[in-house]
Design a protein around this motif. Structure first.
Motif, short mmCIF file in Angstrom:
data_model
loop_
_atom_site.label_atom_id
_atom_site.label_comp_id
_atom_site.label_asym_id
_atom_site.label_seq_id
_atom_site.Cartn_x
_atom_site.Cartn_y
_atom_site.Cartn_z
N CYS A 221 33.02 -19.08 -72.75
CA CYS A 221 33.71 -19.58 -73.38
C CYS A 221 33.17 -20.68 -74.51
CB CYS A 221 34.76 -20.41 -72.43
SG CYS A 221 36.16 -21.13 -73.09
N ASN A 222 33.62 -20.51 -75.49
CA ASN A 222 33.52 -21.52 -76.36
C ASN A 222 35.00 -22.00 -76.85
OD1 ASN A 222 32.69 -23.16 -78.67
ND2 ASN A 222 31.74 -21.53 -79.88
N PRO A 223 35.32 -22.95 -76.26
CA PRO A 223 36.86 -23.53 -76.35
C PRO A 223 37.08 -24.10 -77.74
CG PRO A 223 35.48 -24.96 -74.96
CD PRO A 223 34.67 -23.85 -75.41
N PRO A 224 38.30 -23.81 -78.30
CA PRO A 224 38.81 -24.76 -79.26
C PRO A 224 38.81 -26.37 -79.08
CG PRO A 224 40.56 -23.92 -78.30
CD PRO A 224 39.54 -23.57 -77.62
N PHE A 225 38.77 -27.24 -80.34
CA PHE A 225 38.85 -28.59 -80.22
C PHE A 225 39.84 -28.95 -81.33
CE2 PHE A 225 34.48 -27.71 -78.69
CZ PHE A 225 34.75 -27.92 -77.43
N HIS A 226 40.49 -28.06 -81.95
CA HIS A 226 41.50 -28.38 -83.02
C HIS A 226 42.58 -27.36 -83.11
CE1 HIS A 226 37.82 -30.23 -84.82
NE2 HIS A 226 39.15 -31.02 -85.67
N ARG A 227 43.76 -27.86 -83.26
CA ARG A 227 44.89 -26.86 -83.46
C ARG A 227 45.47 -27.15 -84.83
NH1 ARG A 227 50.45 -25.92 -79.66
NH2 ARG A 227 51.23 -24.03 -81.05
N GLY A 228 45.17 -26.24 -85.76
CA GLY A 228 45.57 -26.53 -87.18
C GLY A 228 44.60 -27.80 -87.56
N ASN A 229 45.32 -28.73 -88.16
CA ASN A 229 44.49 -29.91 -88.71
C ASN A 229 44.34 -31.02 -87.57
OD1 ASN A 229 43.74 -29.30 -91.54
ND2 ASN A 229 46.08 -29.27 -91.62
N ALA A 230 45.09 -30.94 -86.37
CA ALA A 230 44.58 -31.77 -85.64
C ALA A 230 43.64 -31.59 -84.48
CB ALA A 230 46.06 -32.17 -84.84
N LYS A 231 43.07 -32.66 -84.20
CA LYS A 231 42.08 -32.53 -82.93
C LYS A 231 42.93 -32.15 -81.55
CE LYS A 231 38.21 -35.14 -84.75
NZ LYS A 231 37.23 -36.38 -84.44
N ASP A 232 42.59 -31.33 -80.76
CA ASP A 232 43.32 -31.18 -79.66
C ASP A 232 42.60 -30.67 -78.51
OD1 ASP A 232 45.51 -30.22 -77.87
OD2 ASP A 232 45.92 -28.57 -78.95
N SER A 233 42.50 -31.42 -77.54
CA SER A 233 41.53 -31.13 -76.41
C SER A 233 42.51 -30.36 -75.20
CB SER A 233 40.62 -32.32 -75.83
OG SER A 233 39.65 -32.74 -76.80
N ASP A 234 43.66 -30.64 -75.31
CA ASP A 234 44.58 -30.14 -74.08
C ASP A 234 44.42 -28.64 -73.93
OD1 ASP A 234 45.55 -32.82 -73.79
OD2 ASP A 234 47.46 -32.31 -75.03
N SER A 235 44.35 -28.00 -74.96
CA SER A 235 44.32 -26.66 -74.80
C SER A 235 43.12 -26.08 -74.15
CB SER A 235 44.45 -25.79 -76.16
OG SER A 235 43.38 -26.37 -77.19
N ALA A 236 41.78 -26.70 -74.39
CA ALA A 236 40.62 -26.37 -73.75
C ALA A 236 40.84 -26.88 -72.39
CB ALA A 236 39.36 -27.13 -74.57
N LEU A 237 41.32 -28.05 -72.02
CA LEU A 237 41.18 -28.29 -70.61
C LEU A 237 42.19 -27.48 -69.77
CD1 LEU A 237 41.53 -32.10 -71.08
CD2 LEU A 237 39.58 -30.84 -70.24
N GLU A 238 43.49 -26.75 -70.51
CA GLU A 238 44.25 -25.99 -69.75
C GLU A 238 43.24 -24.63 -69.70
OE1 GLU A 238 47.39 -25.65 -72.47
OE2 GLU A 238 48.06 -27.46 -71.84
N MET A 239 42.47 -24.29 -70.57
CA MET A 239 41.76 -22.96 -70.22
C MET A 239 40.92 -23.04 -69.09
SD MET A 239 40.87 -22.78 -74.51
CE MET A 239 39.57 -21.17 -74.39
N PHE A 240 40.32 -24.39 -68.81
CA PHE A 240 39.16 -24.58 -67.57
C PHE A 240 40.12 -24.48 -66.36
CE2 PHE A 240 36.74 -27.74 -70.44
CZ PHE A 240 36.30 -26.77 -70.98
N THR A 241 41.40 -25.15 -66.51
CA THR A 241 42.15 -24.81 -65.36
C THR A 241 42.61 -23.45 -65.02
OG1 THR A 241 43.05 -26.95 -65.58
CG2 THR A 241 44.23 -25.64 -64.06
N GLU A 242 42.82 -22.51 -65.78
CA GLU A 242 43.26 -21.18 -65.77
C GLU A 242 41.95 -20.55 -65.44
OE1 GLU A 242 46.30 -19.03 -67.11
OE2 GLU A 242 46.71 -20.69 -65.37
N ALA A 243 40.68 -20.70 -65.88
CA ALA A 243 39.68 -19.90 -65.46
C ALA A 243 39.27 -20.47 -64.12
CB ALA A 243 38.46 -20.62 -66.52
N ALA A 244 39.64 -21.47 -63.69
CA ALA A 244 39.33 -21.75 -62.12
C ALA A 244 40.13 -20.81 -61.16
CB ALA A 244 39.68 -23.18 -61.67
#
Length: 331
Positions: free
Chosen positions: A261-284
């Motif tokens: 996983c090379n997770p995203p840190f943006h959504r569009g022009n905005a910084k967004d770590s929420d999606s990456a943290l959700e990915m980690f939870t799903e991965a678990a």
């Protein structure tokens, strides 16, 4: 609607025959009041979930763009995405089409005007309003042939890969430094039956894993259609299975042995770590007992501890000034 959506609507005719909305789902309600027909394209599947199914198109092509005489677009972060969208509209929409594309002024630059001018004979800008501005284009200049998606042959990790990408694909046409760090350590990834490239981008990791483990199943997931289609093209001839999804609902508990996983840190022009943290939870959830989660992320982020808490014991594999590579084991 926010200020960007409002300035798009304010610079548009009161009525049109076929209005195409690109990456601006909040404009659907207003579109229905001024167009005989409304079509909607969203690259991000999370945006598509905001749109009634009957308005969605599955891709942008001659059939879905036919007769479009007005296009509303939120200006993408990538000039490549703007170029690809403009090329498609100029190629297949009505000769009378008007494009109204807008964004926050801090995200606009002259190159956007130049990009639109490659595909339209007339390009102008609106006055600023609430720190937003619209670009208008008309007079489509259809190319002799489509230039997207792009393809280029790279030598990556000792493998000759024909990389494919769209304008909106992450790290379009290059091997980004984070992915490179993970590629350099793929030989340390466990030999397993079921792999997953989470946030697959242009499909470099999925393709390399599939070539290294030819008897294994490799899945690739991304919320961006541009990424999923690019991965499908890059991984052609391998056993990679692509999924256009923002979650891992397609996978059962403990179904996967190894995730890269090379997770995203943006959504569009905005910084967004929420999606990456959700990915980690799903991965678990989808990792089986003893499964490995390999993750590369910006070195300033405190995610090693997060990964230990969400997935299991996490060890530092490699680190440089910009990126950190970790391996977490599901215990």
């Amino acid at each position: 609607m926010d200020s960007v959506d409002r300035i798009i609507a304010a610079n548009s005719p009161d009525h049109c025959s076929h209005l195409l909305i690109v990456d601006a789902p909040e404009l659907v309600a207003d579109a229905g009041r001024r167009a005989d027909r409304v079509s909607v394209w969203c690259d991000d599947i999370r945006d598509r979930a905001l749109v009634p199914d009957e308005l969605l198109v599955s891709q942008l092509d001659a059939a879905t763009l036919a007769g479009a005489d007005l296009v509303w677009m939120r200006l993408p972060r990538s000039l490549g995405a703007l170029d690809e969208y403009a090329e498609l509209v100029a190629s297949f929409a009505s000769e009378q089409v008007k494009v109204v594309a807008a964004g926050r002024e801090k995200h606009l630059n002259r190159s956007m005007n130049t990009t639109l001018a490659k595909h339209f004979s007339h390009v102008s800008a609106s006055l600023g309003q609430q720190k937003s501005r619209a670009l208008m284009a008309r007079g489509p200049l259809a190319p002799a042939r489509l230039s997207w998606p792009k393809h280029k042959i790279f030598d990556i990790g000792g493998e000759r890969i024909e990389l494919a990408w769209h304008g909106d694909t992450f790290a379009a046409g290059r091997l980004d430094d984070g992915t490179r760090l993970l590629v350099d350590h793929l030989d340390q990834v466990a030999d397993a039956d079921r792999y997953l490239d989470l946030g697959c981008g242009s499909g470099i990791l999925a393709t390399l894993v599939a070539r290294m483990h030819t008897d294994s199943t490799v899945h690739a997931v991304d919320s961006s259609w541009s990424a999923v289609d690019a991965t499908r093209r890059t991984a052609a001839g391998t056993q990679v299975q692509t999924h256009w999804a923002s979650d891992l609902d397609d996978f059962g508990d403990g179904e996967i042995d190894v995730i890269v996983c090379n997770p995203p840190f943006h959504r569009g022009n905005a910084k967004d770590s929420d999606s990456a943290l959700e990915m980690f939870t799903e991965a678990a959830r989808v990792l089986g007992e003893g499964g490995e989660f390999w993750c590369v992320f910006n070195s300033h982020l405190p995610w090693k501890a997060r990964l230990s808490g969400l997935i299991g014991p996490t060890r530092l594999v490699a680190q440089n000034r910009s990126f950190t590579l970790t391996r977490s084991r599901r215990g």
